[in-house]
Motif scaffolding. Sequence first.
Motif, PDB file in Angstrom:
ATOM      1  N   UNK A  17      32.872  25.249  24.634  1.00  0.00           N
ATOM      2  CA  UNK A  17      34.272  24.827  24.749  1.00  0.00           C
ATOM      3  C   UNK A  17      34.857  25.267  26.087  1.00  0.00           C
ATOM      4  N   UNK A  18      35.794  24.473  26.649  1.00  0.00           N
ATOM      5  CA  UNK A  18      36.462  24.916  27.885  1.00  0.00           C
ATOM      6  C   UNK A  18      37.163  26.258  27.726  1.00  0.00           C
ATOM      7  N   UNK A  19      37.599  26.571  26.500  1.00  0.00           N
ATOM      8  CA  UNK A  19      38.260  27.860  26.282  1.00  0.00           C
ATOM      9  C   UNK A  19      37.320  29.042  26.487  1.00  0.00           C
ATOM     10  N   UNK A  20      35.993  28.796  26.467  1.00  0.00           N
ATOM     11  CA  UNK A  20      35.031  29.874  26.691  1.00  0.00           C
ATOM     12  C   UNK A  20      34.902  30.247  28.162  1.00  0.00           C
ATOM     13  N   UNK A  21      35.277  29.349  29.057  1.00  0.00           N
ATOM     14  CA  UNK A  21      34.994  29.531  30.480  1.00  0.00           C
ATOM     15  C   UNK A  21      35.635  30.803  31.052  1.00  0.00           C
ATOM     16  N   UNK A  22      36.907  31.117  30.773  1.00  0.00           N
ATOM     17  CA  UNK A  22      37.464  32.371  31.309  1.00  0.00           C
ATOM     18  C   UNK A  22      36.668  33.600  30.889  1.00  0.00           C
ATOM     19  N   UNK A  23      36.155  33.612  29.663  1.00  0.00           N
ATOM     20  CA  UNK A  23      35.340  34.737  29.217  1.00  0.00           C
ATOM     21  C   UNK A  23      34.044  34.813  30.022  1.00  0.00           C
ATOM     22  N   UNK A  24      33.416  33.674  30.275  1.00  0.00           N
ATOM     23  CA  UNK A  24      32.170  33.669  31.037  1.00  0.00           C
ATOM     24  C   UNK A  24      32.373  34.190  32.456  1.00  0.00           C
ATOM     25  N   UNK A  25      33.532  33.901  33.033  1.00  0.00           N
ATOM     26  CA  UNK A  25      33.774  34.277  34.428  1.00  0.00           C
ATOM     27  C   UNK A  25      34.126  35.749  34.590  1.00  0.00           C
ATOM     28  N   UNK A  26      34.308  36.468  33.496  1.00  0.00           N
ATOM     29  CA  UNK A  26      34.615  37.895  33.624  1.00  0.00           C
ATOM     30  C   UNK A  26      33.435  38.673  34.202  1.00  0.00           C
ATOM     31  N   UNK A  27      32.213  38.225  33.956  1.00  0.00           N
ATOM     32  CA  UNK A  27      31.047  38.938  34.485  1.00  0.00           C
ATOM     33  C   UNK A  27      30.990  38.868  36.016  1.00  0.00           C
ATOM     34  N   UNK A  28      31.086  37.668  36.640  1.00  0.00           N
ATOM     35  CA  UNK A  28      31.132  37.661  38.109  1.00  0.00           C
ATOM     36  C   UNK A  28      32.336  38.417  38.678  1.00  0.00           C
ATOM     37  N   UNK A  29      33.484  38.323  37.991  1.00  0.00           N
ATOM     38  CA  UNK A  29      34.663  39.040  38.480  1.00  0.00           C
ATOM     39  C   UNK A  29      34.448  40.549  38.420  1.00  0.00           C
ATOM     40  N   UNK A  30      33.839  41.030  37.335  1.00  0.00           N
ATOM     41  CA  UNK A  30      33.554  42.459  37.221  1.00  0.00           C
ATOM     42  C   UNK A  30      32.555  42.905  38.279  1.00  0.00           C
ATOM     43  N   UNK A  31      31.586  42.037  38.580  1.00  0.00           N
ATOM     44  CA  UNK A  31      30.610  42.394  39.619  1.00  0.00           C
ATOM     45  C   UNK A  31      31.282  42.490  40.988  1.00  0.00           C
ATOM     46  N   UNK A  32      32.196  41.566  41.269  1.00  0.00           N
ATOM     47  CA  UNK A  32      32.924  41.624  42.534  1.00  0.00           C
ATOM     48  C   UNK A  32      33.692  42.938  42.651  1.00  0.00           C
ATOM     49  N   UNK A  33      34.387  43.330  41.581  1.00  0.00           N
ATOM     50  CA  UNK A  33      35.143  44.579  41.606  1.00  0.00           C
ATOM     51  C   UNK A  33      34.208  45.777  41.801  1.00  0.00           C
ATOM     52  N   UNK A  34      33.045  45.756  41.136  1.00  0.00           N
ATOM     53  CA  UNK A  34      32.083  46.839  41.276  1.00  0.00           C
ATOM     54  C   UNK A  34      31.558  46.939  42.703  1.00  0.00           C
ATOM     55  N   UNK A  35      31.246  45.789  43.301  1.00  0.00           N
ATOM     56  CA  UNK A  35      30.697  45.781  44.653  1.00  0.00           C
ATOM     57  C   UNK A  35      31.705  46.287  45.673  1.00  0.00           C
ATOM     58  N   UNK A  36      32.948  45.818  45.576  1.00  0.00           N
ATOM     59  CA  UNK A  36      33.969  46.250  46.534  1.00  0.00           C
ATOM     60  C   UNK A  36      34.310  47.723  46.354  1.00  0.00           C
ATOM     61  N   UNK A  37      34.325  48.193  45.110  1.00  0.00           N
ATOM     62  CA  UNK A  37      34.598  49.609  44.862  1.00  0.00           C
ATOM     63  C   UNK A  37      33.479  50.481  45.422  1.00  0.00           C
ATOM     64  N   UNK A  38      32.245  50.078  45.183  1.00  0.00           N
ATOM     65  CA  UNK A  38      31.107  50.831  45.718  1.00  0.00           C
ATOM     66  C   UNK A  38      31.159  50.865  47.239  1.00  0.00           C
ATOM     67  N   UNK A  39      31.461  49.721  47.869  1.00  0.00           N
ATOM     68  CA  UNK A  39      31.526  49.688  49.324  1.00  0.00           C
ATOM     69  C   UNK A  39      32.630  50.567  49.874  1.00  0.00           C
ATOM     70  N   UNK A  40      33.764  50.611  49.148  1.00  0.00           N
ATOM     71  CA  UNK A  40      34.876  51.440  49.620  1.00  0.00           C
ATOM     72  C   UNK A  40      34.557  52.928  49.514  1.00  0.00           C
ATOM     73  N   UNK A  41      33.719  53.292  48.551  1.00  0.00           N
ATOM     74  CA  UNK A  41      33.375  54.701  48.376  1.00  0.00           C
ATOM     75  C   UNK A  41      32.334  55.177  49.374  1.00  0.00           C
ATOM     76  N   UNK A  42      31.508  54.260  49.892  1.00  0.00           N
ATOM     77  CA  UNK A  42      30.512  54.634  50.887  1.00  0.00           C
ATOM     78  C   UNK A  42      31.150  54.713  52.276  1.00  0.00           C
TER      79      UNK A  42
END
Length: 248
Positions: free
Chosen positions: A152-177
């Motif tokens: 269902x189209x209503x599932x799409x926002x849930x699916x996109x949380x994984x790439x969004x979480x990865x982006x946040x993880x990557x930028x946070x890791x880069x800021x800490x280094x």
Amino acid sequence: MTASRTALLPRPRAAEVPPALTGTRRPWVTALRTLACGAAAAGPAITLATGSTPPPLVHFTVLANLLVAVAFGWSAVRSWRGAPQLPPRLTGGVLLLAAITGLMHHLVLANYAETPAPTSGWPLAATVLLHTVTPSAVAADWLLLTAPRTLRPAHIPLWLTAPAAYLALTLTRGALLAPGSPDRYPYPFLDVDTYGYAGTLAQALALGLLFTALATLITAADHLRPDVAGRIEHRRNRISPPAAGGLK
């Protein structure tokens, strides 16, 4: 007298149970999903064993394959027990992650000279498993072993949380280094040192829109594809010999 009348009364029929809840085991489905789980786990395992730069668990591909391995392992157990399949909001997310992994590698990352593809040995085996075998196995499972018209189209926002979480993880890791640290950012299009936060977020937004379009395309295709899984199950039931009936 009362007992004899009770014995003559017809017994109430048992309530029919939906096919998905009958507890029927599907060994061949279990076997196929176990193989897919093994392939999805083998890629990260080889990567961890041989070592890579940046660290393996920083790669979106490795994390996505681990999620696929968990989902397919869980799905294989449920198929063996005869339990209902995983809900579409989860299977669709796994399919999207696998599609992103395969398409990004073959269409985007393979064109970067800074990340040449391995040509032999265990690194090549890991690359093929991570970027080709696992996405192909997930796509085959979706096409052949799952019912259509469930995403269902209503599932799409849930699916996109994984790439969004990865982006946040990557930028946070880069800021800490520390600035200038080697392998501070695992992918060139997420390199804040090169593009700055504005440029990096703009590229991430563009990728997010592409991922949304890909998720929409997958959902639309799910509503157009034939019910291959139903046909296979129907044919298997027709071939299976009928159960022996009671004596009359």
